[in-house]
Write an enzyme that holds these catalytic residues in place. Structure first.
Site, PDB file in Angstrom:
ATOM      1  N   ASP A  86      -2.680  30.217  -1.100  1.00 50.44           N
ATOM      2  CA  ASP A  86      -2.583  31.659  -1.335  1.00 50.44           C
ATOM      3  C   ASP A  86      -2.080  32.412  -0.084  1.00 50.44           C
ATOM      4  O   ASP A  86      -1.474  33.462  -0.181  1.00 50.44           O
ATOM      5  CB  ASP A  86      -3.943  32.249  -1.728  1.00 50.44           C
ATOM      6  CG  ASP A  86      -4.780  31.360  -2.637  1.00 50.44           C
ATOM      7  OD1 ASP A  86      -4.631  30.127  -2.559  1.00 50.44           O
ATOM      8  OD2 ASP A  86      -5.597  31.883  -3.404  1.00 50.44           O
ATOM      9  N   ASP A 145      -6.835  37.535   3.585  1.00 44.89           N
ATOM     10  CA  ASP A 145      -6.191  38.385   2.578  1.00 44.89           C
ATOM     11  C   ASP A 145      -5.906  39.805   3.066  1.00 44.89           C
ATOM     12  O   ASP A 145      -5.483  40.665   2.279  1.00 44.89           O
ATOM     13  CB  ASP A 145      -7.002  38.376   1.278  1.00 44.89           C
ATOM     14  CG  ASP A 145      -6.907  37.017   0.601  1.00 44.89           C
ATOM     15  OD1 ASP A 145      -5.826  36.412   0.684  1.00 44.89           O
ATOM     16  OD2 ASP A 145      -7.902  36.546   0.036  1.00 44.89           O
TER      17      ASP A 145
HETATM   18  N1  GLY Z   1      -6.458  34.345  -3.676  1.00 46.89           N
HETATM   19  C1  GLY Z   1      -7.594  34.079  -4.495  1.00 46.89           C
HETATM   20  C2  GLY Z   1      -7.247  33.805  -5.885  1.00 46.89           C
HETATM   21  O1  GLY Z   1      -6.084  33.686  -6.230  1.00 46.89           O
HETATM   22  O2  GLY Z   1      -8.176  33.707  -6.678  1.00 46.89           O
END
Ligand code: GLY
Length: 381
Positions: free
Chosen positions: A156, A95
């Protein structure tokens, strides 16, 4: 005043107050339930995956209003992100793309600040270090060789790739683009199912890249479709198309969007998983609808005027955004620190299942500003 601009003004007012409430700390999710009230009881010192969203909200607020108070708060967050990268603090995950696109890259987009550009490029290098040559994917979580997560990709991550595409544009170094494309292709092949639904996560053998199978982390079952994952896919593939112009990504974004919109509940905002049984207790995920809305706005920008699916997409977008503003937004409710109620972080884990989510707020504001002013956030310059 349009109903979009009234919603934006309310969000800007909350953001002004939140600057004082949060100080140098970062909001993540509320933990008080009932749709969510306060971020300020659960702040962190820039150690979570979500901290870029607060920076992004501040940059959007500054770009929209020109108010210097937003700029100085936003610039302070970028300094915090500089220290985070220098100290390698809580960055053992993919992330990095979310964190640095919406902070350092945003500052470069807004005011062409050279040190912010450099910081975003350094962050791109950090993200590149998660690419596993043997398996040919970006490892989502944890260290290389991790017994559970060493071979895991998650949907994600498509939203982390724009940092790499942008780094290619900035430097001309092909390795950034190649990595993003290899990972996007792998995500398309293994995370998107034949009926246009999606796995949240997928595992490979790290030594060979051999596929093992899909499962979920935050969804209802391994074969179900977690609505937020589907939304990350809609937006993420549209962005991979913007950067690569590969029509397969555009088609994939559209297929995922149609699947999402064809399953909207009556009030236009999705439950947390498309396969979770629906009854009076079923949690929503307003953040999934906000992400999907911003993603569909990106997608629509790439479709021909004559595209046969344009009507369905435009109508679904209007339904989603109108319902978010009318039924989920906290407009006029100053007891709540976020913009939209009823996000869910991790329902089966019982982490904030009916709460404020800072990413839901970011994408809601980005979607409103796209609708009102054509502002597109910080995924690309
Ligand atoms: N990327 C983690 C979530 O969407 O919870």
């Amino acid at each position: 005043m349009s109903h979009w601009s009234a919603a934006i003004e309310d969000a800007l007012g909350k953001t002004r107050r939140n600057i004082g409430l949060f100080g140098d700390a970062f909001p993540h999710v509320s933990t008080d339930g009932e749709g969510g009230r306060r971020y300020s009881t659960n702040l962190n010192p820039n150690t979570d995956w979500t901290d870029g969203f607060w920076s992004g909200i501040l940059w959007l607020s500054y770009q929209y209003s020109g108010d210097e108070a937003f700029r100085s708060a936003a610039a302070r967050t970028v300094e915090s992100f500089r220290q985070r990268l220098a100290g390698d603090l809580a960055l053992d995950h993919h992330d990095i793309g979310f964190l640095y696109s919406l902070s350092a890259k945003a500052q470069w987009i807004v005011e062409k600040d050279e040190s912010a550009r450099r910081l975003a490029l350094d962050a791109a290098d950090k993200l590149m270090s998660r690419f596993r040559e043997k398996g040919q994917y970006i490892q989502a979580w944890g260290p290389e060789g991790d017994p559970v997560n060493g071979g895991r990709i998650i949907i994600d991550c498509l939203m982390n790739l724009p940092l790499l595409y942008w780094a290619y544009e900035q430097t001309g170094e092909e390795r950034y683009r190649r990595t993003a494309i290899v990972h996007a292709d792998k995500s398309r092949r293994y995370l998107v199912r034949g009926d246009d639904s999606s796995y949240h996560t997928f595992h490979f053998k790290p030594e060979t890249g051999e596929p093992i199978g899909g499962d979920t982390h935050q969804g209802y079952t391994n074969g179900s479709t977690w609505t937020r994952g589907q939304a990350w896919g809609i937006y993420g593939f549209a962005l991979s198309y913007r950067y690569s112009r590969d029509p397969l990504y555009l088609e994939t974004s559209k297929r995922l969007a149609k699947y999402f919109l064809e399953r909207l509940p009556e009030d236009g905002v999705v439950y947390w998983d498309f396969n979770a049984p629906v009854n009076a207790e079923t949690y929503r995920d307003s953040s999934a609808s906000a992400i999907a809305s911003a993603g569909i706005l990106e997608l629509l920008g790439h479709l021909e005027a004559s595209d046969p699916d344009r009507g369905l997409l435009e109508e679904g977008l209007q339904r989603s955004m109108t319902s978010l503003v009318r039924h989920y937004a906290t407009i006029g409710d100053d007891g709540r620190e976020g913009f939209i109620k009823r996000g869910s972080y991790h329902v089966l884990g019982n982490f904030s299942p009916d709460d404020l989510t800072i990413w839901g707020d970011y994408f809601y504001l980005e979607a409103l500003m796209r609708l009102e002013r054509g502002m597109t956030g910080y995924w690309y310059a």
